[in-house]
Design a protein around this motif. Structure first.
Motif, mmCIF file in Angstrom:
data_model
loop_
_atom_site.group_PDB
_atom_site.id
_atom_site.type_symbol
_atom_site.label_atom_id
_atom_site.label_comp_id
_atom_site.label_asym_id
_atom_site.label_seq_id
_atom_site.Cartn_x
_atom_site.Cartn_y
_atom_site.Cartn_z
ATOM 1 N N LEU A 37 -50.238 48.866 -1.121
ATOM 2 C CA LEU A 37 -50.376 50.031 -2.013
ATOM 3 C C LEU A 37 -51.690 49.880 -2.789
ATOM 4 N N PRO A 38 -52.811 49.878 -2.063
ATOM 5 C CA PRO A 38 -54.086 49.558 -2.708
ATOM 6 C C PRO A 38 -54.401 50.496 -3.865
ATOM 7 N N THR A 39 -55.008 49.934 -4.887
ATOM 8 C CA THR A 39 -55.492 50.586 -6.117
ATOM 9 C C THR A 39 -54.399 50.987 -7.114
ATOM 10 N N TYR A 40 -53.133 50.733 -6.821
ATOM 11 C CA TYR A 40 -52.071 51.090 -7.767
ATOM 12 C C TYR A 40 -51.463 49.836 -8.403
ATOM 13 N N TYR A 41 -51.280 49.907 -9.710
ATOM 14 C CA TYR A 41 -50.716 48.782 -10.467
ATOM 15 C C TYR A 41 -49.696 49.330 -11.453
ATOM 16 N N GLU A 42 -48.578 48.614 -11.610
ATOM 17 C CA GLU A 42 -47.559 49.021 -12.576
ATOM 18 C C GLU A 42 -46.974 47.780 -13.233
ATOM 19 N N GLU A 43 -46.567 47.936 -14.503
ATOM 20 C CA GLU A 43 -45.923 46.826 -15.205
ATOM 21 C C GLU A 43 -44.453 46.772 -14.821
ATOM 22 N N LEU A 44 -43.999 45.573 -14.428
ATOM 23 C CA LEU A 44 -42.614 45.371 -13.999
ATOM 24 C C LEU A 44 -41.995 44.205 -14.757
ATOM 25 N N ASP A 85 -39.004 40.682 -2.071
ATOM 26 C CA ASP A 85 -38.568 42.084 -2.022
ATOM 27 C C ASP A 85 -38.992 42.739 -0.702
ATOM 28 N N HIS A 86 -40.230 42.452 -0.264
ATOM 29 C CA HIS A 86 -40.744 43.037 0.984
ATOM 30 C C HIS A 86 -39.809 42.723 2.159
ATOM 31 N N LEU A 87 -39.173 41.541 2.145
ATOM 32 C CA LEU A 87 -38.314 41.130 3.267
ATOM 33 C C LEU A 87 -37.054 41.993 3.353
ATOM 34 N N ASP A 88 -36.741 42.687 2.257
ATOM 35 C CA ASP A 88 -35.607 43.615 2.257
ATOM 36 C C ASP A 88 -36.069 45.066 2.218
ATOM 37 N N GLY A 89 -37.325 45.287 2.564
ATOM 38 C CA GLY A 89 -37.858 46.656 2.614
ATOM 39 C C GLY A 89 -38.088 47.275 1.249
ATOM 40 N N VAL A 90 -38.230 46.428 0.230
ATOM 41 C CA VAL A 90 -38.416 46.926 -1.140
ATOM 42 C C VAL A 90 -39.871 46.735 -1.568
ATOM 43 N N LEU A 91 -40.483 47.820 -2.039
ATOM 44 C CA LEU A 91 -41.852 47.767 -2.555
ATOM 45 C C LEU A 91 -41.804 47.771 -4.082
ATOM 46 N N PHE A 92 -42.888 47.310 -4.721
ATOM 47 C CA PHE A 92 -42.829 47.241 -6.191
ATOM 48 C C PHE A 92 -42.614 48.623 -6.810
ATOM 49 N N VAL A 93 -43.073 49.662 -6.131
ATOM 50 C CA VAL A 93 -42.871 51.020 -6.666
ATOM 51 C C VAL A 93 -41.403 51.462 -6.597
ATOM 52 N N ASP A 94 -40.584 50.731 -5.838
ATOM 53 C CA ASP A 94 -39.151 51.040 -5.818
ATOM 54 C C ASP A 94 -38.476 50.622 -7.127
ATOM 55 N N HIS A 95 -39.188 49.844 -7.953
ATOM 56 C CA HIS A 95 -38.645 49.420 -9.251
ATOM 57 C C HIS A 95 -39.065 50.362 -10.386
ATOM 58 N N ILE A 96 -39.911 51.358 -10.098
ATOM 59 C CA ILE A 96 -40.361 52.269 -11.158
ATOM 60 C C ILE A 96 -39.692 53.635 -10.964
ATOM 61 N N SER A 97 -39.992 54.590 -11.834
ATOM 62 C CA SER A 97 -39.323 55.895 -11.766
ATOM 63 C C SER A 97 -39.673 56.607 -10.457
ATOM 64 N N LEU A 127 -40.276 59.606 -9.978
ATOM 65 C CA LEU A 127 -41.360 60.568 -10.200
ATOM 66 C C LEU A 127 -42.728 59.897 -9.970
ATOM 67 N N LYS A 128 -42.909 58.734 -10.623
ATOM 68 C CA LYS A 128 -44.165 57.991 -10.482
ATOM 69 C C LYS A 128 -44.344 57.510 -9.046
ATOM 70 N N ARG A 129 -43.235 57.006 -8.455
ATOM 71 C CA ARG A 129 -43.289 56.482 -7.086
ATOM 72 C C ARG A 129 -43.725 57.584 -6.122
ATOM 73 N N GLY A 130 -43.110 58.759 -6.274
ATOM 74 C CA GLY A 130 -43.432 59.889 -5.401
ATOM 75 C C GLY A 130 -44.902 60.246 -5.486
ATOM 76 N N MET A 131 -45.424 60.215 -6.707
ATOM 77 C CA MET A 131 -46.822 60.573 -6.921
ATOM 78 C C MET A 131 -47.743 59.572 -6.215
ATOM 79 N N ILE A 132 -47.446 58.265 -6.393
ATOM 80 C CA ILE A 132 -48.281 57.218 -5.782
ATOM 81 C C ILE A 132 -48.231 57.318 -4.259
ATOM 82 N N LEU A 133 -47.033 57.472 -3.698
ATOM 83 C CA LEU A 133 -46.896 57.503 -2.235
ATOM 84 C C LEU A 133 -47.557 58.745 -1.636
ATOM 85 N N ARG A 134 -47.462 59.873 -2.346
ATOM 86 C CA ARG A 134 -48.118 61.099 -1.845
ATOM 87 C C ARG A 134 -49.633 60.910 -1.807
ATOM 88 N N LYS A 135 -50.161 60.277 -2.871
ATOM 89 C CA LYS A 135 -51.615 60.051 -2.920
ATOM 90 C C LYS A 135 -52.054 59.108 -1.799
#
Ligand code: NI
Length: 174
Positions: free
Chosen positions: A97-104, A139-151, A153-161
């Motif tokens: 997910l290049p160029t995207y960063y979120e606090e977790l 998390d990756h080994l279970d198909g989970v990306l860091f954006v799956d831990h955020i809202s 709405l935000k996840r949708g925006m990042i993935l669309r971009k």
């Protein structure tokens, strides 16, 4: 060693659950060193096998800083044996997910059991950045990306971009 291509999200190959490896055979050892080379070249501090399209429970991690000597960990079949109640906030990014960063928020300390590149069972108790990176890669080994831990709405925006950027890249190659 050979560099492999890193899969960029959104991609169904990043959403699959990976299978454990039986033992570290030659093919798996080659995969591990290829993953390390790919991670260092990116550059990144961690990489999971599904990010290079291999659905095995393997991750590589190296959180040594520029002036420190390399400290690679090649990890197969990791299991978290224990995690602390104490949590910490870290800003996370991902090579998929290049160029995207979120606090977790994640547990600060974990104890993990795994098989290393020499087919030896190891246990490691870690904290801080190394702990975060191992949890992120697991998390990756279970198909989970860091954006799956955020809202969503935000996840949708990042993935669309990211999807848009990928389409533009493909058009650019024509
Ligand atoms: Ni990642």
């Amino acid at each position: 060693m050979a560099k492999r291509n890193i899969i960029i999200a959104p991609d169904p190959r990043l959403k699959k659950v990976c299978l454990p490896v039986d033992n570290i055979d030659e093919e798996t050892a080659i995969l591990m060193t290829d993953m390390l080379e790919t991670m260092y070249a990116a550059p990144g501090v961690g990489l999971a096998a599904p990010q290079v399209g291999v659905h095995k429970r393997i991750i590589v991690v190296d959180t040594a800083r520029g002036d420190e000597s390399p400290a690679p960990h090649m990890i197969a079949n990791p299991e978290i044996l224990w995690s602390s109640d104490e949590t910490k906030i870290h800003e996370e990014g991902c090579l998929s997910l290049p160029t995207y960063y979120e606090e977790l928020v994640r547990p600060d300390r974990i104890k993990v059991r795994y098989i290393n590149e020499k087919n030896e069972t190891r246990e490691l108790e870690v904290e801080g950045l190394l702990s975060v990176v191992i949890q992120h890669e697991m998390d990756h080994l279970d198909g989970v990306l860091f954006v799956d831990h955020i809202s969503s709405l935000k996840r949708g925006m990042i993935l669309r971009k990211l999807k848009k950027t990928k389409k533009l890249d493909i058009q650019g190659d024509d």
